[in-house]
Design a protein around this motif. Structure first.
Motif, PDB file in Angstrom:
ATOM      1  N   SER A 125       0.825  -1.197   0.000  1.00 41.25           N
ATOM      2  CA  SER A 125       0.000   0.000   0.000  1.00 41.25           C
ATOM      3  C   SER A 125       0.866   1.257   0.000  1.00 41.25           C
ATOM      4  O   SER A 125       0.576   2.233  -0.704  1.00 41.25           O
ATOM      5  N   LEU A 126       1.935   1.230   0.760  1.00 36.89           N
ATOM      6  CA  LEU A 126       2.876   2.350   0.793  1.00 36.89           C
ATOM      7  C   LEU A 126       3.558   2.538  -0.555  1.00 36.89           C
ATOM      8  O   LEU A 126       3.773   3.667  -1.012  1.00 36.89           O
ATOM      9  N   LEU A 127       3.856   1.431  -1.220  1.00 35.64           N
ATOM     10  CA  LEU A 127       4.483   1.487  -2.538  1.00 35.64           C
ATOM     11  C   LEU A 127       3.552   2.117  -3.570  1.00 35.64           C
ATOM     12  O   LEU A 127       3.965   2.992  -4.345  1.00 35.64           O
ATOM     13  N   VAL A 128       2.294   1.717  -3.576  1.00 35.16           N
ATOM     14  CA  VAL A 128       1.330   2.268  -4.534  1.00 35.16           C
ATOM     15  C   VAL A 128       1.054   3.746  -4.240  1.00 35.16           C
ATOM     16  O   VAL A 128       0.985   4.573  -5.152  1.00 35.16           O
ATOM     17  N   ALA A 129       0.939   4.115  -2.965  1.00 35.69           N
ATOM     18  CA  ALA A 129       0.689   5.511  -2.606  1.00 35.69           C
ATOM     19  C   ALA A 129       1.875   6.394  -2.992  1.00 35.69           C
ATOM     20  O   ALA A 129       1.693   7.499  -3.518  1.00 35.69           O
ATOM     21  N   SER A 130       3.087   5.904  -2.762  1.00 35.30           N
ATOM     22  CA  SER A 130       4.272   6.683  -3.131  1.00 35.30           C
ATOM     23  C   SER A 130       4.400   6.819  -4.640  1.00 35.30           C
ATOM     24  O   SER A 130       4.767   7.895  -5.145  1.00 35.30           O
ATOM     25  N   ALA A 131       4.087   5.763  -5.358  1.00 36.22           N
ATOM     26  CA  ALA A 131       4.140   5.832  -6.827  1.00 36.22           C
ATOM     27  C   ALA A 131       3.110   6.814  -7.365  1.00 36.22           C
ATOM     28  O   ALA A 131       3.387   7.556  -8.317  1.00 36.22           O
ATOM     29  N   THR A 132       1.935   6.848  -6.753  1.00 36.30           N
ATOM     30  CA  THR A 132       0.910   7.808  -7.164  1.00 36.30           C
ATOM     31  C   THR A 132       1.369   9.232  -6.908  1.00 36.30           C
ATOM     32  O   THR A 132       1.219  10.117  -7.759  1.00 36.30           O
ATOM     33  N   LEU A 133       1.924   9.457  -5.745  1.00 41.14           N
ATOM     34  CA  LEU A 133       2.394  10.796  -5.382  1.00 41.14           C
ATOM     35  C   LEU A 133       3.500  11.267  -6.318  1.00 41.14           C
ATOM     36  O   LEU A 133       3.490  12.413  -6.780  1.00 41.14           O
ATOM     37  N   LEU A 134       4.427  10.382  -6.631  1.00 47.44           N
ATOM     38  CA  LEU A 134       5.534  10.760  -7.501  1.00 47.44           C
ATOM     39  C   LEU A 134       5.097  10.918  -8.958  1.00 47.44           C
ATOM     40  O   LEU A 134       5.475  11.885  -9.626  1.00 47.44           O
ATOM     41  N   ALA A 135       4.316   9.982  -9.456  1.00 46.26           N
ATOM     42  CA  ALA A 135       3.911  10.039 -10.866  1.00 46.26           C
ATOM     43  C   ALA A 135       2.975  11.205 -11.144  1.00 46.26           C
ATOM     44  O   ALA A 135       3.018  11.796 -12.226  1.00 46.26           O
ATOM     45  N   SER A 136       2.146  11.560 -10.180  1.00 47.22           N
ATOM     46  CA  SER A 136       1.242  12.693 -10.411  1.00 47.22           C
ATOM     47  C   SER A 136       1.966  14.030 -10.302  1.00 47.22           C
ATOM     48  O   SER A 136       1.448  15.045 -10.763  1.00 47.22           O
ATOM     49  N   GLY A 137       3.149  14.033  -9.722  1.00 51.58           N
ATOM     50  CA  GLY A 137       3.913  15.272  -9.627  1.00 51.58           C
ATOM     51  C   GLY A 137       4.708  15.606 -10.874  1.00 51.58           C
ATOM     52  O   GLY A 137       5.168  16.738 -11.035  1.00 51.58           O
ATOM     53  N   VAL A 138       4.859  14.644 -11.772  1.00 54.37           N
ATOM     54  CA  VAL A 138       5.654  14.879 -12.977  1.00 54.37           C
ATOM     55  C   VAL A 138       5.043  15.955 -13.881  1.00 54.37           C
ATOM     56  O   VAL A 138       5.752  16.874 -14.316  1.00 54.37           O
ATOM     57  N   PRO A 139       3.731  15.923 -14.200  1.00 52.05           N
ATOM     58  CA  PRO A 139       3.185  17.002 -15.032  1.00 52.05           C
ATOM     59  C   PRO A 139       3.281  18.376 -14.365  1.00 52.05           C
ATOM     60  O   PRO A 139       3.511  19.378 -15.041  1.00 52.05           O
ATOM     61  N   ALA A 140       3.128  18.421 -13.054  1.00 46.05           N
ATOM     62  CA  ALA A 140       3.246  19.696 -12.348  1.00 46.05           C
ATOM     63  C   ALA A 140       4.673  20.230 -12.409  1.00 46.05           C
ATOM     64  O   ALA A 140       4.891  21.430 -12.596  1.00 46.05           O
ATOM     65  N   ALA A 141       5.642  19.336 -12.289  1.00 49.35           N
ATOM     66  CA  ALA A 141       7.035  19.753 -12.376  1.00 49.35           C
ATOM     67  C   ALA A 141       7.382  20.222 -13.791  1.00 49.35           C
ATOM     68  O   ALA A 141       8.117  21.207 -13.968  1.00 49.35           O
ATOM     69  N   LEU A 142       6.854  19.526 -14.792  1.00 50.28           N
ATOM     70  CA  LEU A 142       7.085  19.962 -16.174  1.00 50.28           C
ATOM     71  C   LEU A 142       6.440  21.316 -16.447  1.00 50.28           C
ATOM     72  O   LEU A 142       7.008  22.156 -17.162  1.00 50.28           O
ATOM     73  N   TYR A 143       5.252  21.535 -15.879  1.00 51.71           N
ATOM     74  CA  TYR A 143       4.588  22.828 -16.035  1.00 51.71           C
ATOM     75  C   TYR A 143       5.422  23.937 -15.399  1.00 51.71           C
ATOM     76  O   TYR A 143       5.620  24.993 -16.008  1.00 51.71           O
ATOM     77  N   GLU A 144       5.930  23.707 -14.197  1.00 53.37           N
ATOM     78  CA  GLU A 144       6.743  24.730 -13.535  1.00 53.37           C
ATOM     79  C   GLU A 144       8.028  24.987 -14.291  1.00 53.37           C
ATOM     80  O   GLU A 144       8.540  26.101 -14.287  1.00 53.37           O
ATOM     81  N   ARG A 145       8.563  23.960 -14.915  1.00 52.98           N
ATOM     82  CA  ARG A 145       9.817  24.106 -15.652  1.00 52.98           C
ATOM     83  C   ARG A 145       9.617  24.857 -16.963  1.00 52.98           C
ATOM     84  O   ARG A 145      10.477  25.637 -17.370  1.00 52.98           O
ATOM     85  N   GLN A 146       8.488  24.639 -17.636  1.00 52.26           N
ATOM     86  CA  GLN A 146       8.289  25.196 -18.967  1.00 52.26           C
ATOM     87  C   GLN A 146       7.689  26.601 -18.969  1.00 52.26           C
ATOM     88  O   GLN A 146       7.974  27.387 -19.869  1.00 52.26           O
ATOM     89  N   VAL A 147       6.852  26.916 -17.989  1.00 54.52           N
ATOM     90  CA  VAL A 147       6.149  28.198 -17.988  1.00 54.52           C
ATOM     91  C   VAL A 147       6.931  29.198 -17.128  1.00 54.52           C
ATOM     92  O   VAL A 147       7.254  28.912 -15.971  1.00 54.52           O
ATOM     93  N   ASP A 148       7.208  30.352 -17.712  1.00 55.29           N
ATOM     94  CA  ASP A 148       7.911  31.383 -16.956  1.00 55.29           C
ATOM     95  C   ASP A 148       6.997  31.979 -15.896  1.00 55.29           C
ATOM     96  O   ASP A 148       5.842  32.287 -16.158  1.00 55.29           O
TER      97      ASP A 148
END
Length: 103
Positions: A51-74
């Motif tokens: 359960s901890l593995l699935v929750a951590s994977a969800t938290l990390l994988a869902s943060g990727v689009p947000a990180a890309l947005y912060e990186r690309q948009v000034d």
């Protein structure tokens, strides 16, 4: 909206996905191998770590689009829009768990 509330919502959705995800069947054998040796190999501990593995994977994988947005948009660094993207990503990844929880 308050940024802290949005972050807590992302973490809460990730925890719910870790508890009720149908992908726990895939995570159980993986977590049984990755478990530290100090914990006994009981069913309860294996389910906890999967359960901890699935929750951590969800938290990390869902943060990727947000990180890309912060990186690309000034000027987007530290904005609420990135956390909303993170929240939507977590909710999309947790849809099978919500479906399993409701029905």
């Amino acid at each position: 909206m308050d940024r802290n509330l949005l972050v807590f919502a992302v973490v809460g959705i990730s925890i719910l996905n870790g508890l009720f995800s149908p992908f726990l069947a895939i995570a159980v054998p993986i977590s049984a191998v990755l478990m530290p040796e100090v914990f006994p190999r009981s069913v309860g501990w294996v389910l906890f770590f999967s359960s901890l593995l699935v929750a951590s994977a969800t938290l990390l994988a869902s943060g990727v689009p947000a990180a890309l947005y912060e990186r690309q948009v000034d000027g987007a660094r530290g904005s609420t829009a990135a956390i909303v993207i993170w929240l939507v990503g977590a909710a999309v990844l947790a849809l099978p768990a919500f479906r399993h929880l409701v029905g």
